[in-house]
Scaffold this active site. Structure first.
Site, PDB file in Angstrom:
ATOM      1  N   TYR A   1     -30.778  30.513 -15.273  1.00  0.00           N
ATOM      2  CA  TYR A   1     -32.082  30.106 -15.796  1.00  0.00           C
ATOM      3  C   TYR A   1     -33.011  29.722 -14.648  1.00  0.00           C
ATOM      4  O   TYR A   1     -32.571  29.407 -13.539  1.00  0.00           O
ATOM      5  CB  TYR A   1     -31.931  28.953 -16.797  1.00  0.00           C
TER       6      TYR A   1
ATOM      7  N   ASN B   1     -21.988  23.667  -9.381  1.00  0.00           N
ATOM      8  CA  ASN B   1     -22.851  23.042  -8.374  1.00  0.00           C
ATOM      9  C   ASN B   1     -21.969  22.559  -7.226  1.00  0.00           C
ATOM     10  O   ASN B   1     -21.091  21.712  -7.431  1.00  0.00           O
ATOM     11  CB  ASN B   1     -23.621  21.861  -8.962  1.00  0.00           C
TER      12      ASN B   1
END
Length: 556
Positions: free
Chosen positions: A382, A437
């Site tokens: 995204y 992450n």
């Protein structure tokens, strides 16, 4: 003939004891008077304990039966007290003392029974004579205050009133406090006699050689030891007791102690004079040397202190009593998912993702490398941050077409998603997006709320490699110069994210307050796997325009 038989009254005994301390132990007038008074009040305590030997002890709370009388009550610390009418002298039988206590009461020593004490007052309740204030007087008054509280509790016990367990614990400390009062009482008079000087220190005076100061310090230590040994803690039936020996005769044992003390003091003075320039030795109240030298801090100890300061600073919050704190904490959950061994296995797989990304094995939208962290998208990628200005995005977050992003790896589905489903944290088949992450030490992610028009709730993150903090309600301030540090405000709440644990956000913590990770929250490398569900209504950015995901999938 005993001292009581020769003196006849308690007042004479007090005066005689004072003269003995003056003549045989070498104490000053004020110190001798105080020590003599301590001897008499100690004797009064023994009288009270003997007379109460036959009295029944009050019911102890929760015991179910009365406490044992006589000896058990005497054992309870500090219950001793004597009244004027409780003991008297029988002058018709060779001045021998008799007690009004029952016959089974143990015999009271004659020297003890002669000491009069004011009716209803304990020895420590007698007001302190007027005099200049001293260092020990404040401590003495604190002890007296505690003893008054104990006496109040004892009156409740004797009246049969219920008493809390912690109050009984106070009563058990009575004897220790009485002994502390005796020492402080003597210290007050000693300090008054020596113009406010303290037994613990010797002041450095101009023009006085170091050897003389050391000798004076040694003498005062010896004097304190002799005072305690010879006066306060000598049994009344001991030959060295001033009360037993009488005022007119010298106490041989006390004289020997004094002579020995003088010899030791003289030897120390001679040693000090011979080594006047030697190193000073710091001594405590007991005369033993204390090593005051601080060790040179090592690199390890410095690092440990710095780490402790960092953790303390990182855990600060605005107020744990605030409504924001409560709402955030109540909507935030943690769950232990993996053991250390399982974490190692999953961390190896994360490292393999990094290697595969470097080899270019993933699709276009999967890898996103930034200075703050590296992101690896699976299932859906995204737009965020500056990417919201991409043509067609119209300033809002959107997902890229799913065919431009690599599928969720099997190991994530089989080892992580399935465990979340087994724990009923999410329904089966609910998760369709996974993001890794990878943070380096000192990395961060700025305050944000996961876009509610993209992602359903809850939002789950699982931590690997190390622990870190997830903070809520903080603000970031970025410096103009690259070498300056990022500044953040004090957060509303700090949530520890532990290695191998899942953090679950929903409700207030997911929708009403921002979350972030500051540079101080990442002392070492840390990776998190974010697991979410992209909504069917989420906008898909394709061909310079956005369309709902469900419509895009149906059209493709």
């Amino acid at each position: 003939m005993s001292f009581v038989q020769s003196a006849g009254t308690g007042e004479t005994l007090l005066a005689g004891a004072r003269q003995t301390l003056l003549a045989q132990i070498g104490l000053g007038p004020a110190t001798a008077a105080a020590t003599a008074l301590v001897l008499c009040v100690t004797a009064a305590l023994l009288v009270r304990q003997s007379q109460e030997a036959s009295a029944a002890s009050p019911m102890a709370p929760g015991s179910g039966k009365a406490a044992a009388p006589a000896a058990s009550k005497a054992k309870r610390k500090g219950q001793g007290q004597v009244k004027n009418g409780d003991c008297k002298a029988d002058t018709t039988d060779n001045n021998k003392l008799t007690s009004e206590a029952p016959e089974e009461t143990s015999k009271v020593p004659e020297e003890v029974a002669a000491c009069p004490v004011e009716d209803s007052l304990e020895p420590w309740e007698v007001p302190l004579p007027d005099g200049p204030p001293t260092d020990s007087e404040k401590s003495l008054r604190k002890v007296i205050k505690k003893l008054r509280e104990i006496k109040r509790i004892e009156s409740l016990i004797q009246a049969g009133e219920p008493v809390e367990a912690n109050q009984w614990a106070k009563v058990e400390k009575r004897q220790d406090l009485v002994e502390e009062w005796q020492c402080l009482y003597a210290d007050v008079f000693w300090e008054r006699e020596h113009e406010g000087a303290s037994r613990e220190f010797v002041a450095v005076r101009a023009g006085v050689p170091a050897s003389k100061l050391r000798s004076e310090a040694s003498r005062r230590v010896e004097e304190a030891a002799v005072t305690l040994d010879s006066a306060l803690f000598v049994p009344f039936d001991s030959p060295t007791s001033p009360a037993a020996a009488g005022c007119s005769a010298a106490a041989p044992a006390a004289s020997k102690k004094k002579s020995a003390a003088k010899r030791r003091a003289a030897a120390k003075a001679a040693k000090g004079a011979a080594d006047d320039e030697g190193e000073w030795v710091t001594v405590g109240n007991d005369g033993r040397p204390k090593d005051k030298l601080r060790e040179t801090p090592t690199a390890e100890s410095k690092a440990a202190r710095q780490e402790l300061a960092r953790v303390k600073q990182a855990m600060k919050v605005q107020s744990p009593m605030s409504e924001e704190y409560r709402l955030t904490q109540e909507s935030l959950k943690s769950a232990a998912l993996f053991s250390p061994e399982e974490c190692l296995q999953l961390e190896e797989l994360i490292d393999q993702v990094v290697i595969d990304a470097q080899r270019g094995l993933f699709k276009e939208r999967t890898v996103d490398l930034t200075p703050m962290r590296n992101k690896y998208f699976f299932g859906f990628a995204y737009t965020y941050g500056a990417q919201k200005e991409h043509p067609g995005a119209r300033g809002i977050e959107a997902v890229w077409p799913p065919e431009e992003t690599s599928e969720i790896p099997d190991w994530i589905r089989e080892m992580i998603v399935s465990r979340l489903e087994d724990r009923k944290i999410v329904p089966r088949g609910w998760i369709n997006s996974a993001t890794i992450n990878d943070y380096a030490a000192g990395g961060c992610i700025v305050s944000h709320i996961d876009p509610p028009h993209l992602f359903d709730r809850p939002i789950i993150s699982v931590s690997f490699f190390s622990d870190c903090n997830l903070v809520f309600g903080t603000r970031f301030s970025f410096p103009r110069e690259a070498e300056q540090d990022i500044e953040t405000s004090i957060p509303v709440l700090v949530h520890p994210c532990q290695r191998g644990y899942a953090t679950v956000l929903k409700g207030y913590s997911a929708n009403k307050i921002t979350h972030a990770i500051r540079p101080c929250d990442l002392p070492s490398r840390r990776a998190s796997i974010i697991l979410r569900r992209v909504l069917p209504t989420a906008p898909v950015l394709a061909g310079g325009k956005t369309v709902p995901l469900a419509e895009y999938v149906k059209g493709s």
